[in-house]
Scaffold this motif. Structure first.
Motif, mmCIF file in Angstrom:
data_model
loop_
_atom_site.group_PDB
_atom_site.id
_atom_site.type_symbol
_atom_site.label_atom_id
_atom_site.label_comp_id
_atom_site.label_asym_id
_atom_site.label_seq_id
_atom_site.Cartn_x
_atom_site.Cartn_y
_atom_site.Cartn_z
ATOM 1 N N ARG A 59 38.758 54.431 44.704
ATOM 2 C CA ARG A 59 39.850 54.209 43.757
ATOM 3 C C ARG A 59 39.494 54.624 42.336
ATOM 4 N NH1 ARG A 59 42.044 48.425 44.822
ATOM 5 N NH2 ARG A 59 43.611 49.113 43.354
ATOM 6 N N VAL A 60 38.265 54.355 41.926
ATOM 7 C CA VAL A 60 37.917 54.586 40.518
ATOM 8 C C VAL A 60 37.552 56.041 40.227
ATOM 9 C CG1 VAL A 60 36.194 54.007 38.753
ATOM 10 C CG2 VAL A 60 37.301 52.186 40.059
ATOM 11 N N ILE A 61 36.857 56.706 41.143
ATOM 12 C CA ILE A 61 36.370 58.071 40.850
ATOM 13 C C ILE A 61 37.514 59.011 40.426
ATOM 14 C CG2 ILE A 61 35.224 60.146 41.822
ATOM 15 C CD1 ILE A 61 33.380 58.180 43.379
ATOM 16 N N PRO A 62 38.610 59.111 41.195
ATOM 17 C CA PRO A 62 39.656 60.053 40.781
ATOM 18 C C PRO A 62 40.266 59.706 39.430
ATOM 19 C CG PRO A 62 40.058 59.241 43.023
ATOM 20 C CD PRO A 62 38.945 58.433 42.456
ATOM 21 N N ILE A 63 40.394 58.410 39.132
ATOM 22 C CA ILE A 63 41.037 58.015 37.863
ATOM 23 C C ILE A 63 40.142 58.368 36.680
ATOM 24 C CG2 ILE A 63 41.980 56.077 36.550
ATOM 25 C CD1 ILE A 63 42.637 54.726 39.158
ATOM 26 N N LEU A 64 38.861 58.013 36.788
ATOM 27 C CA LEU A 64 37.959 58.337 35.671
ATOM 28 C C LEU A 64 37.817 59.844 35.518
ATOM 29 C CD1 LEU A 64 34.958 55.820 35.677
ATOM 30 C CD2 LEU A 64 36.743 56.094 33.980
ATOM 31 N N VAL A 105 39.891 52.809 32.440
ATOM 32 C CA VAL A 105 39.943 51.933 33.620
ATOM 33 C C VAL A 105 39.384 50.558 33.270
ATOM 34 C CG1 VAL A 105 38.888 51.519 35.897
ATOM 35 C CG2 VAL A 105 39.678 53.816 35.325
ATOM 36 N N ILE A 106 40.064 49.522 33.767
ATOM 37 C CA ILE A 106 39.469 48.184 33.786
ATOM 38 C C ILE A 106 39.252 47.862 35.262
ATOM 39 C CG2 ILE A 106 39.816 45.734 33.333
ATOM 40 C CD1 ILE A 106 41.584 46.445 30.996
ATOM 41 N N GLY A 107 38.018 47.721 35.649
ATOM 42 C CA GLY A 107 37.729 47.457 37.061
ATOM 43 C C GLY A 107 37.183 46.061 37.232
ATOM 44 N N GLN A 108 37.888 45.276 38.018
ATOM 45 C CA GLN A 108 37.378 43.940 38.295
ATOM 46 C C GLN A 108 36.619 44.012 39.604
ATOM 47 O OE1 GLN A 108 40.249 40.825 38.001
ATOM 48 N NE2 GLN A 108 38.704 39.247 38.369
ATOM 49 N N ALA A 161 35.791 52.868 30.046
ATOM 50 C CA ALA A 161 36.006 52.045 31.242
ATOM 51 C C ALA A 161 35.242 50.747 31.081
ATOM 52 C CB ALA A 161 35.533 52.791 32.477
ATOM 53 N N LEU A 162 35.804 49.697 31.630
ATOM 54 C CA LEU A 162 35.182 48.384 31.524
ATOM 55 C C LEU A 162 35.104 47.800 32.936
ATOM 56 C CD1 LEU A 162 36.351 45.731 28.948
ATOM 57 C CD2 LEU A 162 36.201 45.127 31.343
ATOM 58 N N PHE A 163 33.915 47.362 33.313
ATOM 59 C CA PHE A 163 33.754 46.718 34.624
ATOM 60 C C PHE A 163 33.272 45.301 34.408
ATOM 61 C CE2 PHE A 163 33.569 51.176 35.401
ATOM 62 C CZ PHE A 163 34.291 51.323 36.579
ATOM 63 N N SER A 164 33.848 44.383 35.171
ATOM 64 C CA SER A 164 33.528 42.989 34.957
ATOM 65 C C SER A 164 33.944 42.183 36.190
ATOM 66 C CB SER A 164 34.319 42.518 33.732
ATOM 67 O OG SER A 164 33.796 41.337 33.238
ATOM 68 N N ALA A 165 33.188 41.119 36.474
ATOM 69 C CA ALA A 165 33.558 40.292 37.628
ATOM 70 C C ALA A 165 34.793 39.460 37.289
ATOM 71 C CB ALA A 165 32.394 39.392 38.016
ATOM 72 N N THR A 166 34.878 39.015 36.014
ATOM 73 C CA THR A 166 36.063 38.282 35.561
ATOM 74 C C THR A 166 36.526 38.976 34.285
ATOM 75 O OG1 THR A 166 34.705 36.841 34.211
ATOM 76 C CG2 THR A 166 35.201 36.049 36.424
ATOM 77 N N MET A 205 41.049 50.662 24.164
ATOM 78 C CA MET A 205 41.377 51.475 25.342
ATOM 79 C C MET A 205 42.820 51.936 25.285
ATOM 80 S SD MET A 205 39.343 49.188 28.171
ATOM 81 C CE MET A 205 39.048 50.318 29.491
ATOM 82 N N LYS A 206 43.082 53.072 25.959
ATOM 83 C CA LYS A 206 44.445 53.607 25.985
ATOM 84 C C LYS A 206 45.023 53.444 27.388
ATOM 85 C CE LYS A 206 42.722 57.590 24.924
ATOM 86 N NZ LYS A 206 41.333 57.394 24.626
ATOM 87 N N ASN A 207 46.078 52.700 27.499
ATOM 88 C CA ASN A 207 46.751 52.465 28.786
ATOM 89 C C ASN A 207 45.789 52.371 29.968
ATOM 90 O OD1 ASN A 207 49.188 52.811 27.412
ATOM 91 N ND2 ASN A 207 49.003 55.046 27.664
ATOM 92 N N PRO A 208 44.860 51.426 29.904
ATOM 93 C CA PRO A 208 43.893 51.383 30.996
ATOM 94 C C PRO A 208 44.549 51.067 32.339
ATOM 95 C CG PRO A 208 43.726 49.424 29.620
ATOM 96 C CD PRO A 208 44.671 50.353 28.931
ATOM 97 N N ARG A 209 44.099 51.722 33.371
ATOM 98 C CA ARG A 209 44.551 51.395 34.727
ATOM 99 C C ARG A 209 43.711 50.218 35.192
ATOM 100 N NH1 ARG A 209 46.133 55.965 37.704
ATOM 101 N NH2 ARG A 209 46.183 54.586 39.512
ATOM 102 N N GLU A 210 44.380 49.183 35.663
ATOM 103 C CA GLU A 210 43.623 48.003 36.106
ATOM 104 C C GLU A 210 43.409 48.070 37.594
ATOM 105 O OE1 GLU A 210 44.614 44.140 34.613
ATOM 106 O OE2 GLU A 210 45.455 45.051 32.792
ATOM 107 N N ILE A 211 42.171 47.927 37.978
ATOM 108 C CA ILE A 211 41.860 48.018 39.401
ATOM 109 C C ILE A 211 41.139 46.760 39.838
ATOM 110 C CG2 ILE A 211 40.498 49.289 41.104
ATOM 111 C CD1 ILE A 211 41.191 51.763 39.584
#
Ligand code: AMP
Length: 383
Positions: A31-36, A42-45, A179-184, A197-203
């Protein structure tokens, strides 16, 4: 999406992933590779062990220009251990290219790091304080950075680094994606995201499919030296119909298979080094019940669909939670009950605890109560 190749990644990188045993992208990577790669924020939880290093590391390697020696990607992490691990992991993906990652963290001589910077790594992985130090000294220039990653952002927040992180974001002057990755994702991080960030996609990456209700999971703490004897005791004391014993390496499968034979236990080894004919013969001996024990590598666990596997025994703790759930998913199929037992030696404890955490602490401590009976469950065959 079935493979990294299908995602369009550089064949040199796909080759390196293959060497690492990465055959298929994990869900977060899919999911993340194509978006980045397409340039979005991206905000990835996600949790540790989900495969997020490759989820951001692989698109970074595609985005940066090998011929440009400037720093083009900045990865900010909370701890030096993580900095070292992430840089090492990215370098292992990049080993067939001229792209390099360098870890910069506190506690190590800044002069050694200044020396290492002369090699012109295009990717910097660092802890906030030391990054600011390099920015102040002008040894780290961020004007050509294309991609900023904040990894384990919630931990950086908990450790009081958020001011430093903001300062780093402000110092990253050129046009870039973040991009930001975080458990919470607590409020403070959302605020930070809104600001930088600009219109981050939340995943949201669901935790691993833990649909293993039919499987009784146990662990057994054992000494590295006594592991074989513990395994033999286990094989005798459990009502093993058919068991797959997983090892880390191909060599270990051959070795363990031989040790089992020497102790009168009928087993077969299966791994990627065998010819197709040898694999077929081993598989047939197992499926037809001539050998009740199959000693296998992880690779052999993918796609294996054999009826009536009553036990999965992890002779080695798998490297990551996905492998664990893949392995134990070879039993408890079609509504039948299965038992999974993981042998844990002291050096494998940390890895095991990670798996235990992801699974919600359901793996129970196993006690072997029975002594080795006179008659073994499996008889020797010529396989
Ligand atoms: P991470 O969450 O990035 O720390 O990754 C967790 C573990 O999974 C690490 O040991 C990685 O090397 C491994 N890993 C990541 N992606 C894959 C993949 N696609 N296939 C196999 N192993 C992977």
């Amino acid at each position: 999406m079935n493979s990294f190749e299908d995602m369009g990644l550089n064949p040199k990188i796909v080759g390196a992933l293959d060497d690492l045993g990465f055959k298929k992208p994990f869900p977060i990577q899919e999911r993340v590779i194509p978006i980045l790669w397409s340039g979005s924020d991206v905000i990835g939880q996600s949790h540790t062990g989900s495969g997020k290093t490759a989820a951001f590391g692989l698109p970074i390697l595609e985005i940066i220009d090998e011929k440009n020696p400037a720093v083009q990607a900045l990865i900010v992490v909370p701890t030096r251990e993580l900095a070292v691990q992430v840089a090492r992991e990215i370098n292992s993906y990049a080993k067939n290219t001229y792209k390099r990652a360098l870890a910069l963290y506190g506690g190590e001589s800044i002069y050694a790091q200044l020396d290492a910077m002369r090699e012109r790594p295009q990717i910097i992985v660092g802890t906030p304080g030391r990054l600011l130090d390099h920015i102040d000294r002008k040894s780290l220039k961020l004007d050509e950075v294309l991609c900023v990653i904040l990894d384990e952002a919630d931990r950086m927040l908990d450790m009081g680094f958020i001011e430093d992180v903001e300062q780093i974001l402000r110092a990253t002057s050129g046009a870039h994606q973040t991009a930001l990755f975080s458990a919470t994702i607590p409020q403070e991080l959302l605020k930070l995201a809104r600001r930088y960030m600009k219109n981050p996609r939340e995943i949201l990456i669901e935790s691993i499919d833990l649909n293993v209700k039919e499987i009784e999971q146990h662990f057994l703490v054992t000494d590295t030296k006594k592991r074989i004897e513990s395994l033999i005791r286990l094989l005798h004391s459990e009502k093993v119909g058919r068991a797959i014993v997983f090892c880390r390496t191909k060599r270990d499968t051959f070795w363990l298979n031989r040790m089992l034979h020497e102790r009168g236990i009928s087993s077969v080894a299966i791994n990627g080094n065998l010819s197709q004919g040898q694999r077929d013969r081993a598989m047939e001996a197992f499926v037809k019940g001539r050998s009740r024990i199959m000693v296998a590598t992880d690779l052999a666990s993918r796609g294996l669909d054999i009826d009536g596997v009553t036990h999965i025994i992890n002779f080695d703790v798998p490297d990551d939670p996905y492998s664990y759930f893949h392995r134990i998913g070879r039993t408890g199929r079609a509504g039948k009950k299965g038992i999974a037992i993981t042998m844990v030696t002291p050096p494998q404890r940390a890895n095991f605890e990670r798996i235990q955490k992801v699974g919600g602490n359901v793996i129970k401590n196993a006690q072997i109560q029975r002594e080795v009976p006179q008659h073994s469950v499996a008889t020797r065959t010529s396989d």
